[in-house]
Design an enzyme around this catalytic site. Structure first.
Site, PDB file in Angstrom:
ATOM      1  N   TYR A 116       6.556   6.404   5.011  1.00 48.69           N
ATOM      2  CA  TYR A 116       7.647   5.550   4.513  1.00 48.69           C
ATOM      3  C   TYR A 116       8.451   5.024   5.693  1.00 48.69           C
ATOM      4  O   TYR A 116       8.850   5.788   6.568  1.00 48.69           O
ATOM      5  CB  TYR A 116       8.578   6.345   3.594  1.00 48.69           C
ATOM      6  N   GLU A 127      11.162   2.266   5.390  1.00 49.32           N
ATOM      7  CA  GLU A 127      12.091   1.222   4.938  1.00 49.32           C
ATOM      8  C   GLU A 127      13.000   0.824   6.089  1.00 49.32           C
ATOM      9  O   GLU A 127      13.504   1.672   6.819  1.00 49.32           O
ATOM     10  CB  GLU A 127      12.934   1.736   3.775  1.00 49.32           C
ATOM     11  N   ASP A 163       3.983 -23.670   3.511  1.00 49.15           N
ATOM     12  CA  ASP A 163       3.219 -22.521   3.016  1.00 49.15           C
ATOM     13  C   ASP A 163       1.788 -22.724   3.511  1.00 49.15           C
ATOM     14  O   ASP A 163       1.005 -23.453   2.921  1.00 49.15           O
ATOM     15  CB  ASP A 163       3.275 -22.466   1.485  1.00 49.15           C
ATOM     16  N   THR A 185      -0.284 -16.142   3.985  1.00 51.99           N
ATOM     17  CA  THR A 185      -0.996 -14.887   3.763  1.00 51.99           C
ATOM     18  C   THR A 185      -1.652 -14.533   5.094  1.00 51.99           C
ATOM     19  O   THR A 185      -1.808 -15.375   5.980  1.00 51.99           O
ATOM     20  CB  THR A 185      -2.102 -15.038   2.693  1.00 51.99           C
ATOM     21  N   LYS A 208      -7.466 -14.704   4.053  1.00 47.19           N
ATOM     22  CA  LYS A 208      -7.964 -16.087   4.111  1.00 47.19           C
ATOM     23  C   LYS A 208      -8.432 -16.442   5.527  1.00 47.19           C
ATOM     24  O   LYS A 208      -9.054 -15.628   6.187  1.00 47.19           O
ATOM     25  CB  LYS A 208      -6.906 -17.066   3.606  1.00 47.19           C
ATOM     26  N   ARG A 250      -5.260  -8.082   3.331  1.00 52.04           N
ATOM     27  CA  ARG A 250      -4.470  -8.766   2.310  1.00 52.04           C
ATOM     28  C   ARG A 250      -3.006  -8.507   2.599  1.00 52.04           C
ATOM     29  O   ARG A 250      -2.567  -7.358   2.673  1.00 52.04           O
ATOM     30  CB  ARG A 250      -4.793  -8.232   0.912  1.00 52.04           C
TER      31      ARG A 250
HETATM   32  C1  PLP Z   1      -0.705 -21.718  -0.711  1.00 58.32           C
HETATM   33  C2  PLP Z   1      -0.664 -20.320  -1.229  1.00 58.32           C
HETATM   34  N1  PLP Z   1       0.507 -19.666  -1.261  1.00 58.32           N
HETATM   35  C3  PLP Z   1       0.607 -18.408  -1.723  1.00 58.32           C
HETATM   36  C4  PLP Z   1      -0.500 -17.737  -2.176  1.00 58.32           C
HETATM   37  C5  PLP Z   1      -0.331 -16.365  -2.772  1.00 58.32           C
HETATM   38  O1  PLP Z   1      -0.904 -15.386  -2.014  1.00 58.32           O
HETATM   39  P1  PLP Z   1      -1.263 -13.936  -2.645  1.00 58.32           P
HETATM   40  O2  PLP Z   1      -2.396 -14.145  -3.553  1.00 58.32           O
HETATM   41  O3  PLP Z   1      -1.568 -13.128  -1.420  1.00 58.32           O
HETATM   42  O4  PLP Z   1      -0.019 -13.452  -3.333  1.00 58.32           O
HETATM   43  C6  PLP Z   1      -1.746 -18.361  -2.150  1.00 58.32           C
HETATM   44  C7  PLP Z   1      -2.962 -17.633  -2.631  1.00 58.32           C
HETATM   45  O5  PLP Z   1      -3.924 -18.159  -3.042  1.00 58.32           O
HETATM   46  C8  PLP Z   1      -1.833 -19.695  -1.663  1.00 58.32           C
HETATM   47  O6  PLP Z   1      -2.993 -20.352  -1.642  1.00 58.32           O
END
Ligand code: PLP
Length: 420
Positions: A52, A54, A199, A226, A229, A235
């Site tokens: 842990y 935090e 994002d 993320t 990918k 993950r």
């Molecule tokens: C552009 C985008 N943002 C956020 C996410 C969410 O990621 P997670 O599935 O790890 O929560 C994804 C997942 O496919 C994504 O393609």
């Protein structure tokens, strides 16, 4: 591998074995998936799962943090170097919580986000009606100007921004294949006093590998992503801040204690290992090959007159209108390709006329096959096999020949254990 599970839990051992075989014997074309190195898996399955921690390095709520602090600091430093920014929060448990934390860091309930229309490529976490976040914030949209070129309608984006006064202008997507003009986003955001957030979940590895533009170079404030990918890590999620310390502090607070409890230190250790791999010259070569392979697949789809949204691809993924071009629905395509050992997903296309469960499109990409060492020749052949299988989806004999070919290809390109 799995020696203890094998003796202790035969149910889970059999599922693990099945998945090992499935991943080894099929071609993975889901553009958000990849194969991580054995080193990443070792860190992910390590002793840090017991701990842990935090808080943040040097400021924790529990004792015994000598090694967790070390690991999190290394992950942060490597993330900053990879994306050329001043601050990184590596604690988000995945992409969705990274986005939720980012929204709460930069906005008050009721504030507005201007993001990519979901049917034009935006992600669920960008305000889909079924998400909680959509009940808390107000989401307005921009779209492509022309689905045949994929160009974003920047004029309309500006008009909506001037009218709606968003707090955040969000660039990013999960089903869009063209490069964005980040400088235009920044210019419009400045006009209306909005934060710019990218994002980059899908393309983070391609940015880190230097083959796609880094939104920070054009002045974006924040990147969420993320770490699986294209970045080829465990993950997980991450939030990067270009240079503004006030924003970075708000993000840290929003992640912990705002949204999450204890960080998953085993995953943070695995993120650090993956970032270390992404800093090597070999990763640049990988990212370059991902794009070349996508272009090779694009060429086959073009030659066979299959409509691609945006007219093709600048990144790792392609969205094809198989219903419009071949009369095969997205679900039918997914099923027949699964049957020959090719995994991808059905996908809605812009201005979709069918349903989400059986849409007109398929989405596929090259990150995982490129990790296996496949190059343009193999990418070309896989695209040809895909089209042949969709065209002859009712011809069992032909499908079994194609399945054999896919299996052979996979055996020639086993999933590697190490990339450095
Ligand atoms: C552009 C985008 N943002 C956020 C996410 C969410 O990621 P997670 O599935 O790890 O929560 C994804 C997942 O496919 C994504 O393609």
């Amino acid at each position: 591998m799995y020696d203890y599970i094998k003796n202790q839990d035969t149910d889970i051992f059999s599922a693990l074995e099945g998945e090992e075989k499935r991943e080894a014997e099929g071609i993975e074309l889901i553009p958000s998936e990849n194969y991580v190195s054995r080193a990443v898996r070792e860190a992910n399955g390590s002793v840090f799962t017991n701990k842990y921690s935090e808080g943040y390095p040097g400021k924790r709520y529990y004792g015994g943090q000598d090694y967790t602090d070390e690991v999190e600091r290394i992950a942060i430093e490597r993330a900053k170097e990879l994306f050329n920014c001043k601050f990184a929060n590596v604690q988000p448990l995945s992409g969705a919580p990274a986005n939720v934390a980012m929204y709460f860091a930069l906005m008050e309930p009721g504030d507005t986000v201007l993001g990519m229309d979901l049917s034009h490529g935006g992600h669920l976490t960008h305000g889909h009606p079924t998400t909680w976040i959509n009940k808390i914030f107000n989401f307005v949209r921009y779209k492509m100007k022309d689905t045949e070129t994929g160009e974003i309608d920047y004029e309309a984006l500006r008009e909506v921004a001037l009218r709606e006064k968003p707090k955040i202008i969000l660039a990013g997507f999960s089903a869009y294949s063209r490069e964005l003009d980040y400088a235009k986003f920044v210019e419009i955001a400045k006009e209306v006093g909005a934060y710019t957030v990218a994002d980059m979940a899908h393309v983070a590895g391609l940015i880190a590998g230097g083959v796609l533009r880094n939104p920070f170079e054009d002045g974006f404030d924040v990147i969420t992503t993320t770490t699986h990918k294209t970045l080829r890590g465990p993950r997980g999620g991450m939030i990067l801040t270009r240079e503004n310390e006030e924003i970075a502090k708000k993000i840290d607070k929003a992640v912990f204690p705002g949204l999450q409890g204890g960080p998953h230190m085993n995953v943070i250790a695995a993120k650090a290992v993956a970032f270390g791999e992404a800093l090597t010259p070999a990763f640049k070569e990988y990212a370059t090959q991902v794009l070349k392979n996508a272009k090779a697949m694009e060429a086959v789809f073009k030659k066979e007159n299959i409509r691609m949204l945006g007219g093709g691809t600048d990144n790792h993924l392609i969205l094809a209108d198989v219903f419009g071009s071949l009369g095969v629905t997205g679900q039918e395509a997914e099923t027949v390709l699964d049957a020959v050992g090719i995994t991808l997903n059905k996908n809605m296309i812009a201005d979709e006329s069918r349903t989400a469960m059986d849409p007109s499109g398929i989405r596929f990409g090259t990150p995982a096959m490129t990790t296996r060492g496949m190059k343009e020749e193999e990418a070309t052949r896989i695209a040809e096999i895909m089209i042949a299988a969709m065209r002859e989806k009712d011809n069992e004999e032909r499908l079994s020949v194609l399945k054999e070919e896919v299996k052979k290809l996979c055996l020639t390109f086993p999933v590697p254990e190490s990339f450095v």
